[in-house]
Design a protein around this motif. Structure first.
Motif, mmCIF file in Angstrom:
data_model
loop_
_atom_site.group_PDB
_atom_site.id
_atom_site.type_symbol
_atom_site.label_atom_id
_atom_site.label_comp_id
_atom_site.label_asym_id
_atom_site.label_seq_id
_atom_site.Cartn_x
_atom_site.Cartn_y
_atom_site.Cartn_z
ATOM 1 N N CYS A 123 -52.949 -28.586 -15.662
ATOM 2 C CA CYS A 123 -53.155 -27.206 -15.213
ATOM 3 C C CYS A 123 -54.077 -26.492 -16.189
ATOM 4 O O CYS A 123 -54.019 -26.702 -17.402
ATOM 5 N N VAL A 124 -54.982 -25.715 -15.622
ATOM 6 C CA VAL A 124 -55.949 -24.969 -16.425
ATOM 7 C C VAL A 124 -55.544 -23.509 -16.327
ATOM 8 O O VAL A 124 -55.612 -22.898 -15.252
ATOM 9 N N ILE A 125 -55.091 -22.979 -17.424
ATOM 10 C CA ILE A 125 -54.418 -21.683 -17.353
ATOM 11 C C ILE A 125 -54.648 -20.857 -18.608
ATOM 12 O O ILE A 125 -54.739 -21.372 -19.718
ATOM 13 N N ASN A 126 -54.789 -19.563 -18.377
ATOM 14 C CA ASN A 126 -54.744 -18.554 -19.439
ATOM 15 C C ASN A 126 -54.605 -17.242 -18.684
ATOM 16 O O ASN A 126 -55.248 -17.076 -17.633
ATOM 17 N N LEU A 127 -53.797 -16.357 -19.164
ATOM 18 C CA LEU A 127 -53.619 -15.119 -18.399
ATOM 19 C C LEU A 127 -54.776 -14.152 -18.604
ATOM 20 O O LEU A 127 -54.803 -13.069 -18.031
ATOM 21 N N LYS A 128 -55.751 -14.549 -19.397
ATOM 22 C CA LYS A 128 -56.956 -13.736 -19.609
ATOM 23 C C LYS A 128 -57.951 -14.043 -18.487
ATOM 24 O O LYS A 128 -58.224 -15.221 -18.206
ATOM 25 N N GLY A 129 -58.489 -13.017 -17.883
ATOM 26 C CA GLY A 129 -59.471 -13.222 -16.812
ATOM 27 C C GLY A 129 -60.837 -13.625 -17.365
ATOM 28 O O GLY A 129 -61.195 -13.253 -18.481
ATOM 29 N N GLY A 130 -61.560 -14.393 -16.574
ATOM 30 C CA GLY A 130 -62.958 -14.694 -16.873
ATOM 31 C C GLY A 130 -63.218 -15.608 -18.059
ATOM 32 O O GLY A 130 -64.358 -15.718 -18.519
ATOM 33 N N CYS A 131 -62.191 -16.306 -18.544
ATOM 34 C CA CYS A 131 -62.393 -17.132 -19.746
ATOM 35 C C CYS A 131 -62.958 -18.518 -19.419
ATOM 36 O O CYS A 131 -63.303 -19.273 -20.326
ATOM 37 N N GLY A 132 -63.016 -18.849 -18.131
ATOM 38 C CA GLY A 132 -63.598 -20.144 -17.752
ATOM 39 C C GLY A 132 -62.614 -21.105 -17.104
ATOM 40 O O GLY A 132 -62.877 -22.309 -17.031
ATOM 41 N N LYS A 133 -61.510 -20.594 -16.567
ATOM 42 C CA LYS A 133 -60.510 -21.476 -15.959
ATOM 43 C C LYS A 133 -61.119 -22.285 -14.805
ATOM 44 O O LYS A 133 -60.947 -23.497 -14.723
ATOM 45 N N THR A 134 -61.834 -21.573 -13.909
ATOM 46 C CA THR A 134 -62.398 -22.279 -12.752
ATOM 47 C C THR A 134 -63.500 -23.245 -13.186
ATOM 48 O O THR A 134 -63.602 -24.360 -12.654
ATOM 49 N N THR A 135 -64.296 -22.829 -14.161
ATOM 50 C CA THR A 135 -65.366 -23.715 -14.659
ATOM 51 C C THR A 135 -64.750 -24.987 -15.240
ATOM 52 O O THR A 135 -65.208 -26.101 -14.951
ATOM 53 N N VAL A 136 -63.700 -24.835 -16.029
ATOM 54 C CA VAL A 136 -63.069 -26.016 -16.637
ATOM 55 C C VAL A 136 -62.370 -26.853 -15.563
ATOM 56 O O VAL A 136 -62.506 -28.078 -15.527
ATOM 57 N N ALA A 137 -61.657 -26.186 -14.643
ATOM 58 C CA ALA A 137 -60.929 -26.931 -13.595
ATOM 59 C C ALA A 137 -61.895 -27.733 -12.715
ATOM 60 O O ALA A 137 -61.650 -28.915 -12.421
ATOM 61 N N THR A 138 -63.000 -27.111 -12.307
ATOM 62 C CA THR A 138 -63.936 -27.819 -11.427
ATOM 63 C C THR A 138 -64.628 -28.969 -12.179
ATOM 64 O O THR A 138 -64.879 -30.031 -11.607
ATOM 65 N N HIS A 139 -64.917 -28.743 -13.457
ATOM 66 C CA HIS A 139 -65.535 -29.819 -14.236
ATOM 67 C C HIS A 139 -64.573 -30.992 -14.455
ATOM 68 O O HIS A 139 -64.970 -32.150 -14.374
ATOM 69 N N LEU A 140 -63.314 -30.674 -14.713
ATOM 70 C CA LEU A 140 -62.339 -31.766 -14.860
ATOM 71 C C LEU A 140 -62.229 -32.550 -13.549
ATOM 72 O O LEU A 140 -62.241 -33.785 -13.551
ATOM 73 N N ALA A 141 -62.134 -31.807 -12.441
ATOM 74 C CA ALA A 141 -61.989 -32.474 -11.137
ATOM 75 C C ALA A 141 -63.207 -33.357 -10.848
ATOM 76 O O ALA A 141 -63.065 -34.511 -10.407
ATOM 77 N N ALA A 142 -64.403 -32.837 -11.113
ATOM 78 C CA ALA A 142 -65.621 -33.616 -10.853
ATOM 79 C C ALA A 142 -65.650 -34.863 -11.735
ATOM 80 O O ALA A 142 -65.967 -35.965 -11.266
ATOM 81 N N ALA A 143 -65.297 -34.696 -13.001
ATOM 82 C CA ALA A 143 -65.335 -35.837 -13.926
ATOM 83 C C ALA A 143 -64.329 -36.914 -13.505
ATOM 84 O O ALA A 143 -64.653 -38.103 -13.512
ATOM 85 N N PHE A 144 -63.133 -36.497 -13.106
ATOM 86 C CA PHE A 144 -62.134 -37.477 -12.658
ATOM 87 C C PHE A 144 -62.648 -38.223 -11.418
ATOM 88 O O PHE A 144 -62.599 -39.442 -11.355
ATOM 89 N N ALA A 145 -63.119 -37.443 -10.436
ATOM 90 C CA ALA A 145 -63.549 -38.055 -9.170
ATOM 91 C C ALA A 145 -64.712 -39.017 -9.406
ATOM 92 O O ALA A 145 -64.728 -40.132 -8.879
ATOM 93 N N LEU A 146 -65.676 -38.573 -10.224
ATOM 94 C CA LEU A 146 -66.847 -39.421 -10.463
ATOM 95 C C LEU A 146 -66.494 -40.671 -11.272
ATOM 96 O O LEU A 146 -67.235 -41.643 -11.257
ATOM 97 N N SER A 147 -65.369 -40.631 -11.966
ATOM 98 C CA SER A 147 -64.970 -41.845 -12.697
ATOM 99 C C SER A 147 -64.129 -42.765 -11.807
ATOM 100 O O SER A 147 -63.603 -43.767 -12.265
ATOM 101 N N GLY A 148 -64.014 -42.404 -10.518
ATOM 102 C CA GLY A 148 -63.376 -43.312 -9.558
ATOM 103 C C GLY A 148 -61.912 -43.012 -9.287
ATOM 104 O O GLY A 148 -61.245 -43.764 -8.571
#
Ligand SMILES: Nc1ncnc2c1ncn2[C@@H]1O[C@H](COP(=O)(O)OP(=O)(O)OP(=O)(O)O)[C@@H](O)[C@H]1O
Ligand SMILES: [Mg+2]
Length: 215
Positions: A6-31
């Motif tokens: 889980c990618v979480i911080n109660l602070k807005g705009g710190c990059g949660k979605t950027t980190v979550a989407t990058h993790l998801a892309a990296a996992f998927a691209l690694s098969g």
């Protein structure tokens, strides 16, 4: 077993979605069979998936706003993108069900202060307090050599949690997001340089998931 991050911080705009989407892309691209759950009413991760279209390998999107918690059986990796404001109960449930907690943080006194409060809340949970559930910090929009970066390093040392990546402040991040992409989807020199900066986080996540019995 699904390895859940889980990618979480109660602070807005710190990059949660950027980190979550990058993790998801990296996992998927690694098969790995990957799902990306969006708990945020803004649905930024689901929008990112929509912009991504039919690009292979497919990342399955889950709208968890109404249906909290079910991962598809086949998923080897589940990434959860959290909103800036979450109730205590929902936060506790999510953190307890995740294998790893990734906390993005911006180099700023305000973000450090908010993250401090958030970590205090996390530590009310026994597995976090006892070090049984890993918490990995990610410095986002990091400017090496800046005073803010030095202060952030000091702050992170005090928390006792590892700083698993330092992601620079670069316009390519909003640029790839607009297309539903990540720096892992390109092989140019610039993108490869960025990929290398994510590597310590990816390695830390994979080491811990494999250690926890993930596939
Ligand atoms: N490393 C970066 N360099 C430049 N821009 C970035 C970087 N990381 C994130 N951004 C941009 O900053 C904005 C906020 O990032 P993001 O949406 O990932 O944060 P968030 O924590 O998910 O926000 P929210 O709390 O609203 O959900 C976005 O426009 C994003 O593209
Ligand atoms: Mg977001």
């Amino acid at each position: 077993m699904t390895g859940t991050v889980c990618v979480i911080n109660l602070k807005g705009g710190c990059g949660k979605t950027t980190v979550a989407t990058h993790l998801a892309a990296a996992f998927a691209l690694s098969g790995l069979n990957t799902a990306l759950a969006d708990l945020d009413r803004q649905h930024n991760s689901l929008l990112w998936l929509k912009l991504r279209g039919n690009r292979k390998p497919k990342i399955r999107g889950l709208n968890w706003r109404s249906d909290f918690g079910a991962a598809p059986g086949k998923a080897q990796r589940l990434v959860v993108d959290c909103p800036a404001s979450m109730r205590g109960r929902a936060t506790r449930k999510l953190v307890l069900e995740s294998d790893i907690v990734v906390v993005p943080i911006l180099p700023s006194i305000f973000d450090e202060q908010s993250t401090k409060q958030f970590i205090k809340r996390l530590e009310e949970l026994k597995p976090i307090r006892k070090g049984k559930k890993p918490v990995l910090l990610v410095a986002n929009r990091y400017r090496p050599g800046s005073i803010a970066a030095q202060n952030l390093e000091k702050y992170v040392r005090k928390t006792g949690y590892p700083l698993s990546a330092r992601i620079p402040d670069r316009t390519i991040y909003p640029a790839v997001a607009e297309k539903g992409l990540s720096v892992f989807d390109h092989a140019t020199k610039t993108m490869r340089e960025q990929q290398a900066l994510w590597l310590p986080l990816m390695t830390a996540v994979e080491d811990r998931l494999r250690g926890a019995g993930g596939r």
